[in-house]
Structure formats: structure tokens, C-alpha cells
Design a protein around this motif. Structure first.
Motif, short mmCIF file in Angstrom:
data_model
loop_
_atom_site.label_atom_id
_atom_site.label_comp_id
_atom_site.label_asym_id
_atom_site.label_seq_id
_atom_site.Cartn_x
_atom_site.Cartn_y
_atom_site.Cartn_z
N LEU A 1 -8.64 3.20 2.80
CA LEU A 1 -7.21 2.93 2.78
C LEU A 1 -6.93 1.92 1.67
O LEU A 1 -7.36 0.76 1.76
N GLN B 1 -5.54 7.69 9.90
CA GLN B 1 -6.67 7.01 9.28
C GLN B 1 -7.89 7.23 10.16
O GLN B 1 -7.99 6.67 11.25
N LEU C 1 2.18 3.85 9.16
CA LEU C 1 1.18 4.59 8.38
C LEU C 1 1.69 5.99 8.05
O LEU C 1 2.23 6.68 8.92
N ALA D 1 -0.05 3.78 1.44
CA ALA D 1 -0.40 4.43 2.71
C ALA D 1 0.44 3.95 3.89
O ALA D 1 0.38 4.53 4.96
N SER E 1 0.83 -1.20 0.00
CA SER E 1 0.00 0.00 0.00
C SER E 1 0.87 1.24 0.00
O SER E 1 1.89 1.29 0.70
#
Length: 159
Positions: free
Chosen positions: A126, A120, A116, A69, A67
Motif C-alpha cells: 500500500l 488490502q 480505502l 489508495a 495515498s
């Protein structure tokens, strides 16, 4: 009376659990259901949950996830051992049996989203990409919410 009803509806909206429904995603015979995550602060670790259903005739292995993120995503499995909760990385991946399913849920398999890059918050999405054997990939969005979607059990074990 109208004012009383308005107040009651407002209060119900505040105390009602998060019920945002995540989309299902398809990749061949696989269906990825109810992807979700919990709120987390930037720089901290997050967690991801979902269910993978394999309607095919052969097993499929989830090799990992990635990811933009998070700095890194690892697959972990939590389990009770001798009265203690343990957590192990699943470096070899997780096999989704033919005609079966595997739930990534609190106190079981889950994704650890390490480092992260942004906070979030509830309602955010996400993005993660699931990486399966034979180079197959599918991008899904984890819905950030406070409670599991309907049908998934909550856990006493928190990260």
C-alpha cells in the motif's frame, strides 16, 4: 518419511505468522523502518504502522501523509486514560527528536487510512507518502500482513 516431512513443512507454512520484511526508506538523516498495515476491506478504514529514526542533530516534524489508495490519511495516537483506550488526531504532526525515534505501532501513534479504495490483502503493498516539515516527502510502501514485523509489539486494541 518424505511424505511426513512434506506434510510437516506445509503445515508449518500455514500456521507460521506473516514474516514479510518491509524495506527501509531514507530521507536525509531519517530512516523509515518496517512499514506495514493490516488487511482491510474496500470502503473501510485501514491502519498503518512504521518506525521513524532521526539520526540528525535537529528535530523533524512529520506533518501528515497521503495515498492514492485512501480518501484521506490522518495521524492518530491511542493511549490508555482512566482504564479506557482513547484515540486523538495529531493535527500538529509528530516530532521526531534529534538522535531519537518514534514508533507508529498498535496502541500508540498510527496512520488511519480513511476510505480505502480497494481491499488490502495479505502480501499486498500500500503506497503512502510521508510529508515532513520544510516540504520534504518520501514515498513508502506498507506491507499488508496479519502480524507486526519482528520487534514490534502486537496490541490488544484493534480498529
Amino acid at each position: 518419511m518424505t511424505r511426513l516431512l512434506t506434510t510437516a513443512f506445509a503445515l508449518a507454512a500455514i500456521v507460521a505468522p506473516s514474516t514479510t520484511l518491509a524495506d527501509d526508506y531514507k530521507l536525509g538523516a531519517l530512516t523509515i523502518r518496517q512499514p506495514w498495515s493490516r488487511p482491510a476491506q474496500a470502503g473501510m478504514n485501514g491502519v498503518g504502522f512504521l518506525t521513524i529514526v532521526n539520526a540528525g542533530k535537529t528535530p523533524v516534524t512529520l506533518k501528515g501523509a497521503e495515498s492514492p489508495a485512501a480518501g484521506k490519511i490522518e495521524i492518530h495516537q491511542s493511549a490508555m486514560a482512566g482504564g479506557m483506550m482513547t484515540m486523538r488526531r495529531q493535527d500538529a504532526g509528530v516530532v521526531i527528536p534529534a538522535g531519537g525515534q518514534v514508533a507508529f505501532a498498535p496502541s500508540g501513534y498510527h496512520f488511519m487510512l480513511l476510505g480505502l479504495k480497494q481491499a488490502q490483502g495479505v502480501g499486498q503493498k500500500l503506497p503512502i507518502t510521508l510529508v515532513f516539515d520544510k516540504g520534504r516527502k518520501v514515498r513508502v510502501e506498507l506491507i499488508v500482513q496479519l502480524t507486526p514485523p519482528s520487534g514490534q509489539a502486537a496490541s490488544e486494541h484493534e480498529h
